[in-house]
Design a protein around this motif. Structure first.
Motif, short mmCIF file in Angstrom:
data_model
loop_
_atom_site.label_atom_id
_atom_site.label_comp_id
_atom_site.label_asym_id
_atom_site.label_seq_id
_atom_site.Cartn_x
_atom_site.Cartn_y
_atom_site.Cartn_z
N GLY A 136 0.83 -1.20 0.00
CA GLY A 136 0.00 0.00 0.00
C GLY A 136 0.86 1.25 0.00
O GLY A 136 0.63 2.19 -0.76
N GLU A 137 1.92 1.23 0.82
CA GLU A 137 2.83 2.37 0.89
C GLU A 137 3.57 2.58 -0.43
O GLU A 137 3.93 3.69 -0.79
CB GLU A 137 3.86 2.16 2.01
N MET A 138 3.80 1.45 -1.13
CA MET A 138 4.50 1.53 -2.42
C MET A 138 3.55 1.90 -3.55
O MET A 138 3.95 1.96 -4.72
CB MET A 138 5.19 0.19 -2.74
N GLY A 139 2.27 2.10 -3.20
CA GLY A 139 1.29 2.52 -4.19
C GLY A 139 0.81 1.39 -5.10
O GLY A 139 0.39 1.63 -6.24
N ILE A 140 0.89 0.15 -4.61
CA ILE A 140 0.47 -1.00 -5.43
C ILE A 140 -0.96 -1.40 -5.05
O ILE A 140 -1.29 -1.57 -3.88
CB ILE A 140 1.44 -2.18 -5.23
N ASP A 141 -1.80 -1.53 -6.07
CA ASP A 141 -3.18 -1.97 -5.84
C ASP A 141 -3.18 -3.49 -5.71
O ASP A 141 -3.16 -4.22 -6.70
CB ASP A 141 -4.07 -1.51 -7.01
N PHE A 142 -3.19 -3.94 -4.48
CA PHE A 142 -3.03 -5.36 -4.19
C PHE A 142 -4.12 -6.20 -4.83
O PHE A 142 -3.89 -7.30 -5.31
CB PHE A 142 -3.01 -5.56 -2.67
N LYS A 143 -5.32 -5.65 -4.81
CA LYS A 143 -6.46 -6.43 -5.29
C LYS A 143 -6.42 -6.64 -6.80
O LYS A 143 -7.09 -7.51 -7.33
CB LYS A 143 -7.77 -5.74 -4.90
N ALA A 144 -5.61 -5.82 -7.49
CA ALA A 144 -5.52 -5.96 -8.95
C ALA A 144 -4.54 -7.07 -9.35
O ALA A 144 -4.47 -7.45 -10.51
CB ALA A 144 -5.10 -4.63 -9.57
N LEU A 145 -3.78 -7.60 -8.38
CA LEU A 145 -2.80 -8.64 -8.69
C LEU A 145 -3.50 -9.98 -8.92
O LEU A 145 -4.60 -10.20 -8.42
CB LEU A 145 -1.80 -8.77 -7.52
N PRO A 146 -2.86 -10.90 -9.68
CA PRO A 146 -3.49 -12.21 -9.90
C PRO A 146 -3.52 -13.11 -8.66
O PRO A 146 -4.11 -14.17 -8.70
CB PRO A 146 -2.62 -12.84 -11.01
N LEU A 147 -2.89 -12.69 -7.59
CA LEU A 147 -2.84 -13.49 -6.36
C LEU A 147 -4.25 -13.85 -5.91
O LEU A 147 -5.11 -12.98 -5.78
CB LEU A 147 -2.13 -12.70 -5.26
N LYS A 148 -4.50 -15.16 -5.67
CA LYS A 148 -5.85 -15.57 -5.29
C LYS A 148 -5.90 -16.30 -3.95
O LYS A 148 -6.98 -16.42 -3.35
CB LYS A 148 -6.46 -16.45 -6.39
N ALA A 149 -4.76 -16.83 -3.50
CA ALA A 149 -4.81 -17.60 -2.25
C ALA A 149 -3.56 -17.39 -1.41
O ALA A 149 -2.47 -17.19 -1.93
CB ALA A 149 -4.97 -19.09 -2.56
N GLY A 150 -3.74 -17.44 -0.09
CA GLY A 150 -2.63 -17.43 0.85
C GLY A 150 -2.70 -18.70 1.67
O GLY A 150 -3.77 -19.09 2.14
N ILE A 151 -1.54 -19.38 1.80
CA ILE A 151 -1.48 -20.62 2.57
C ILE A 151 -0.73 -20.25 3.85
O ILE A 151 0.49 -20.13 3.86
CB ILE A 151 -0.71 -21.71 1.78
N PHE A 152 -1.50 -20.01 4.90
CA PHE A 152 -0.94 -19.37 6.08
C PHE A 152 -0.84 -20.33 7.27
O PHE A 152 -1.81 -21.00 7.62
CB PHE A 152 -1.80 -18.18 6.49
N GLY A 153 0.32 -20.36 7.90
CA GLY A 153 0.49 -21.21 9.07
C GLY A 153 1.67 -20.76 9.89
O GLY A 153 2.12 -19.62 9.77
N ALA A 154 2.17 -21.65 10.74
CA ALA A 154 3.35 -21.46 11.57
C ALA A 154 3.15 -20.50 12.74
O ALA A 154 4.09 -20.20 13.46
CB ALA A 154 4.58 -21.03 10.74
N GLU A 155 1.94 -20.01 12.92
CA GLU A 155 1.65 -19.20 14.11
C GLU A 155 0.13 -19.19 14.32
O GLU A 155 -0.62 -19.35 13.35
CB GLU A 155 2.16 -17.76 13.95
N PRO A 156 -0.33 -19.05 15.57
CA PRO A 156 -1.78 -19.00 15.77
C PRO A 156 -2.34 -17.67 15.27
O PRO A 156 -1.70 -16.64 15.40
CB PRO A 156 -1.95 -19.12 17.29
N TRP A 157 -3.49 -17.72 14.65
CA TRP A 157 -4.15 -16.49 14.21
C TRP A 157 -5.65 -16.66 14.40
O TRP A 157 -6.12 -17.74 14.70
CB TRP A 157 -3.76 -16.10 12.79
N THR A 158 -6.36 -15.55 14.21
CA THR A 158 -7.78 -15.57 14.56
C THR A 158 -8.65 -15.46 13.31
O THR A 158 -8.20 -15.09 12.24
CB THR A 158 -8.12 -14.38 15.47
N GLU A 159 -9.92 -15.77 13.52
CA GLU A 159 -10.89 -15.68 12.45
C GLU A 159 -11.00 -14.23 11.95
O GLU A 159 -11.11 -13.99 10.75
CB GLU A 159 -12.25 -16.20 12.96
N SER A 160 -10.93 -13.28 12.88
CA SER A 160 -11.07 -11.88 12.45
C SER A 160 -9.87 -11.46 11.59
O SER A 160 -10.00 -10.64 10.68
CB SER A 160 -11.24 -10.95 13.65
N MET A 161 -8.70 -12.07 11.89
CA MET A 161 -7.52 -11.78 11.07
C MET A 161 -7.73 -12.34 9.66
O MET A 161 -7.35 -11.72 8.66
CB MET A 161 -6.30 -12.44 11.69
#
Ligand SMILES: [Zn+2]
Lengths: 442, 146
Positions: A203-228
């Motif tokens: 965001g600080e670099m002025g990149i529109d993240f949502k316009a990228l082809p990225l569709k999924a994040g495979i997230f682990g290695a630490e506990p996180w919450t539903e709201s996150m």
């Protein structure tokens, strides 16, 4: 497989094991359980001695109910036998060693035969497939490569899946963002908190993240919450999948979210789960919350029998909309290590977090202080005042204190004194605040 | 016609009050008036300063939690019944006072009292209709600093 509401149109053959008929799965688990107990008994002295103390022999495991008789393995067992004391294979058959840095003292060392490495890749294939990825995807692997199991675990799995892997490893956020953008990355593997950092930086670099082809994040290695998760999906414009694993069992690839995103499927043909009462060690019925315990059913170099993960969750046995038959664990938000007992009630810091979060929708820095006066235990929750929480009106601040106190009492059933404290007054180590100060003299 | 008031959260511990004052002194910010509302456990320090942005920046840099609120400065005749007239006007205008405090100086038999209303814009309008003198930030500075 009837009633399947969501499946990836890319089906990987390894995923077939996710859909085994339950009866067949239990038979497979029992056969593998008996074999791994026998192997561990023959090869690992610590386990054999514990079995002998209980007058148990491998043949005593006649059904999956019998496994409750077996001794537990705990993390300190790995430290006490450092480095190779729990290995069941000769070093000449071991193709890989990993180590996790403990917070204190020696690391724990884990080992893999070629067959173990292949199983690991296969469960990671099933993880990626459950998260909707397949051949044609471009996966940026930002888990650390090295002694940590995350990097190489995800790497081998992504290659076996047939995807394109970019081994960026961790760190250098600007380069991560450049790769993400320029290489048309469709999925990223990293910790959820690091991904939030990436979004912020982009965001600080002025990149529109949502316009990228990225569709999924495979997230682990630490506990996180539903709201996150909700926040990541909204700000990143992606699906955020929760994966679970630990080095002692294999690394990443023990369990994974699916398209239904409700709980994580355990690859239980390889990792046999139990839920126990963390206090008594007794097995708890499915659906009850307790400590998660795993037995590695096929790990040859370093089998773990009834390894206590210290993670608190429950087994979900309801049929998942995705059609997989392997059971799920609920999202893990807390560890039994963190639990404390006050006035006879078990309390987890995560419950306090839940209570604080419920009031204003944000989680301020907090600390729980336990004291004992005249034989009576008192709990104080110190909450750092943030600009969002602060009002110039005394009444509003008193009201906030009261709301926080009521919310805590509502969730844990015990009255707590809430104190509002100035920002940055709660000590932090490595950016994380110490949650519990127990001043009670036992 | 409104003033920007700074509020700072303080724990009720010895020495806490002097810290924000020192931060402002170091930043060269003159405090026009100050008021402390406190409870057993915490307090809220309210400040009127000539340059509230500069003061806020300095306080936030010193890791204070700062809140900016619009308040209304009303001129009050410094004589018996002076305040009563103002309060009565507010009552007639059905304005609810959240809190109030005074500037400590007087000039030409005029005092200034700071009022916090839920809706300062409506308050200013209604009070001016009642013939009360509402002071701007510049006027307040002039009177205090002479
Ligand atoms: Zn599912």
């Amino acid at each position: 497989m009837s009633g399947v509401k969501c499946t990836s149109n890319l089906f990987h053959p390894d995923s077939a094991l996710d859909y085994l008929p339950v009866e067949q799965l239990r038979q497979l688990q029992l056969a593998r359980y008996q074999a791994i107990v026998k192997r561990t008994y023959d090869k690992v002295e610590l386990f054999r001695k514990r079995m002998e103390q209980r007058s148990l022999r491998p043949e005593d495991i006649k059904s999956l109910d019998d496994v409750a008789k077996l001794p537990f393995t705990v993390k300190t067992d790995l430290r006490d036998t450092y480095p190779f004391g729990l290995f069941a294979s000769d070093m000449s058959d071991i193709v890989r060693l990993h180590a996790s840095s403990g917070t204190t003292g020696k690391p724990i060392v884990v080992a893999y035969t070629q067959q173990d490495v292949d199983v690991w890749a296969s469960v990671m294939v099933r993880t990626f497939a459950a998260c909707g990825l397949g051949k044609g995807d471009i996966i940026q692997n930002s888990y650390g490569y090295g002694l940590f199991t995350g990097g190489l675990g995800a790497h081998y799995g992504a290659e076996a899946l047939g995807a394109t892997v970019i081994p960026t490893s961790g760190g250098n956020t600007e380069r991560q963002i450049m790769v993400l953008k320029d290489f048309n990355v469709t999925a990223i593997c990293c910790t959820p908190s690091y991904f939030l950092h990436i979004i912020e930086r982009a965001g600080e670099m002025g990149i529109d993240f949502k316009a990228l082809p990225l569709k999924a994040g495979i997230f682990g290695a630490e506990p996180w919450t539903e709201s996150m998760r909700v926040r990541i999906e909204k700000e990143g414009g992606i699906k955020a999948y929760d994966i679970y694993g630990l080095s002692e069992i294999i690394g990443p690839g023990v369990a994974s979210a699916c398209c239904a995103q409700e709980g994580l499927h355990i690859f239980e043909d390889h990792f046999y789960p139990e839920i126990i009462d963390p206090q008594t060690g007794d097995p708890l019925p499915d659906g009850t919350e307790g400590e998660l315990v795993f037995t590695t059913l096929s790990k040859w170099a370093m089998p773990m029998i009834r390894y206590r993960t210290r993670d608190i969750t429950r087994l979900m046995t309801e049929q998942c909309p995705c059609g997989r038959t392997v059971r799920r664990i609920a999202r893990i938000g807390r560890r039994s290590d963190d639990m404390f007992i006050i006035r006879g009630v078990n309390v987890f810091p995560s419950q306090i977090e839940e209570a604080l979060l419920a009031v204003e929708g944000t989680l301020p820095h907090y600390q729980i202080v336990l004291t004992r006066t005249k034989g009576l235990d008192n709990m104080e929750v110190q909450v750092e005042v943030t600009a969002d929480l602060f009002s110039d009106k005394i009444g509003a601040m008193e009201g906030l204190k009261q709301k926080l106190g009521k919310s805590v009492e509502h969730i844990i059933g015990i009255r707590a004194k809430v104190s509002l404290v100035e920002p940055h007054t709660i000590a932090r180590s490595e950016g994380k605040a110490k949650r519990l100060i127990d001043k009670r003299e036992m | 016609m409104k003033l920007n008031q700074l509020s700072v959260f303080l724990e009720n511990k010895p020495g806490r009050l002097s810290e924000p004052c020192k931060v402002l002194a170091d930043a060269g910010v003159n405090i026009l008036t100050i008021s402390l509302a406190d409870t057993e456990q915490f307090g809220i320090l309210r400040l009127i300063v000539p340059d509230w942005q500069k003061a806020r920046e300095a306080l936030e840099k010193a890791q204070c939690v700062v809140n900016v609120t619009e308040v209304v400065a009303v001129e009050v005749e410094d004589k018996p019944g002076g305040l009563q007239n103002v309060l009565q006007a507010m009552e007639e205008a059905r304005l609810n006072i959240e809190y109030m405090y005074a500037f400590t100086f007087r000039r030409e038999n005029k005092a200034i009292i700071v009022f916090r209303f839920e809706d300062p814009n409506t308050a200013v309008k209604l009070l001016q209709q009642k013939g009360l003198k509402i002071l701007s930030s510049e006027e307040v500075c002039q009177r205090v600093e002479g």
